[in-house]
Write a protein that holds these residues in place. Sequence first.
Motif, short mmCIF file in Angstrom:
data_model
loop_
_atom_site.label_atom_id
_atom_site.label_comp_id
_atom_site.label_asym_id
_atom_site.label_seq_id
_atom_site.Cartn_x
_atom_site.Cartn_y
_atom_site.Cartn_z
N TRP A 4 -7.19 70.28 21.99
CA TRP A 4 -7.88 69.52 23.03
C TRP A 4 -9.02 70.38 23.57
O TRP A 4 -8.86 71.59 23.76
CB TRP A 4 -6.94 69.16 24.15
CG TRP A 4 -5.99 68.05 23.83
CD1 TRP A 4 -5.97 67.28 22.71
CD2 TRP A 4 -4.91 67.61 24.64
NE1 TRP A 4 -4.96 66.38 22.77
CE2 TRP A 4 -4.28 66.56 23.95
CE3 TRP A 4 -4.41 67.99 25.86
CZ2 TRP A 4 -3.19 65.89 24.46
CZ3 TRP A 4 -3.33 67.32 26.37
CH2 TRP A 4 -2.73 66.28 25.67
N PRO A 5 -10.14 69.78 23.87
CA PRO A 5 -11.29 70.56 24.36
C PRO A 5 -11.14 70.88 25.86
O PRO A 5 -11.69 70.18 26.71
CB PRO A 5 -12.47 69.62 24.10
CG PRO A 5 -11.88 68.25 24.17
CD PRO A 5 -10.47 68.38 23.65
N ILE A 6 -10.43 71.96 26.15
CA ILE A 6 -10.17 72.28 27.56
C ILE A 6 -11.43 72.75 28.29
O ILE A 6 -11.45 72.80 29.50
CB ILE A 6 -9.05 73.32 27.73
CG1 ILE A 6 -9.41 74.64 27.09
CG2 ILE A 6 -7.74 72.79 27.19
CD1 ILE A 6 -8.44 75.75 27.40
N PHE A 7 -12.48 73.07 27.54
CA PHE A 7 -13.74 73.49 28.16
C PHE A 7 -14.79 72.39 28.11
O PHE A 7 -15.97 72.64 28.34
CB PHE A 7 -14.25 74.78 27.51
CG PHE A 7 -13.33 75.93 27.71
CD1 PHE A 7 -13.10 76.45 28.97
CD2 PHE A 7 -12.67 76.49 26.64
CE1 PHE A 7 -12.24 77.52 29.16
CE2 PHE A 7 -11.80 77.56 26.81
CZ PHE A 7 -11.58 78.07 28.07
N GLY A 8 -14.39 71.18 27.83
CA GLY A 8 -15.26 70.00 27.89
C GLY A 8 -16.56 70.15 27.13
O GLY A 8 -16.56 70.47 25.94
N GLN A 11 -17.53 72.93 24.72
CA GLN A 11 -17.04 72.88 23.35
C GLN A 11 -17.61 71.69 22.59
O GLN A 11 -17.16 71.40 21.50
CB GLN A 11 -15.51 72.77 23.35
CG GLN A 11 -14.81 74.03 23.75
CD GLN A 11 -13.30 73.85 23.71
OE1 GLN A 11 -12.72 73.40 24.68
NE2 GLN A 11 -12.68 74.20 22.59
N GLY A 12 -18.55 71.00 23.20
CA GLY A 12 -19.16 69.85 22.55
C GLY A 12 -18.36 68.57 22.71
O GLY A 12 -18.59 67.62 21.98
N ALA A 13 -17.45 68.53 23.66
CA ALA A 13 -16.64 67.34 23.86
C ALA A 13 -17.42 66.28 24.64
O ALA A 13 -18.35 66.59 25.38
CB ALA A 13 -15.37 67.69 24.63
N SER A 14 -17.01 65.04 24.48
CA SER A 14 -17.67 63.95 25.19
C SER A 14 -17.03 63.71 26.55
O SER A 14 -17.61 63.05 27.40
CB SER A 14 -17.63 62.68 24.35
OG SER A 14 -16.28 62.30 24.12
N GLN A 15 -15.83 64.21 26.75
CA GLN A 15 -15.14 64.04 28.03
C GLN A 15 -14.87 65.41 28.64
O GLN A 15 -14.60 66.37 27.94
CB GLN A 15 -13.83 63.30 27.85
CG GLN A 15 -14.01 61.88 27.37
CD GLN A 15 -12.69 61.16 27.23
OE1 GLN A 15 -11.64 61.77 27.25
NE2 GLN A 15 -12.77 59.85 27.08
N ASN A 16 -14.94 65.46 29.98
CA ASN A 16 -14.79 66.73 30.68
C ASN A 16 -13.61 66.76 31.63
O ASN A 16 -13.55 67.60 32.51
CB ASN A 16 -16.08 67.04 31.46
CG ASN A 16 -17.23 67.30 30.53
OD1 ASN A 16 -17.13 68.10 29.62
ND2 ASN A 16 -18.34 66.61 30.75
N TRP A 17 -12.66 65.86 31.48
CA TRP A 17 -11.56 65.79 32.45
C TRP A 17 -10.67 67.03 32.41
O TRP A 17 -10.17 67.46 33.44
CB TRP A 17 -10.75 64.51 32.26
CG TRP A 17 -9.98 64.41 30.98
CD1 TRP A 17 -10.41 63.91 29.80
CD2 TRP A 17 -8.64 64.83 30.77
NE1 TRP A 17 -9.44 64.00 28.86
CE2 TRP A 17 -8.32 64.56 29.41
CE3 TRP A 17 -7.67 65.41 31.57
CZ2 TRP A 17 -7.08 64.85 28.87
CZ3 TRP A 17 -6.44 65.70 31.02
CH2 TRP A 17 -6.16 65.41 29.68
N LEU A 18 -10.48 67.64 31.25
CA LEU A 18 -9.69 68.87 31.19
C LEU A 18 -10.43 70.03 31.85
O LEU A 18 -9.82 70.84 32.54
CB LEU A 18 -9.34 69.22 29.75
CG LEU A 18 -8.18 68.44 29.14
CD1 LEU A 18 -8.08 68.71 27.64
CD2 LEU A 18 -6.89 68.79 29.82
#
Length: 85
Positions: A4-8, A11-18
């Motif tokens: 899971w992209p814990i750094f939002g 890390q290039g993730a589309s969601q930043n909730w973590l």
Amino acid sequence: MIKWPIFGFLQGASQNWLLASNILLVIGLSTVFLVFVPHNRKLEAILQTALAEGRITPELSAALDDKVVKLANRIEEVAILASRH
């Protein structure tokens, strides 16, 4: 393990909730160790003095009305409310 992209977005993730959740967690832990623990140590000594005198001392009143502690409480309240949404 789950990747899971814990750094939002870092890390290039589309969601930043973590990432937001981790930031709120760090803020909450920081207020405990940087504000509340030192304040309570100081308050304990002041409270013992006031108990020995049998009255509310000006030092105790000032310690209970500490603006930094009040601000830290508000920050924690906002973090808790933000984490619920």
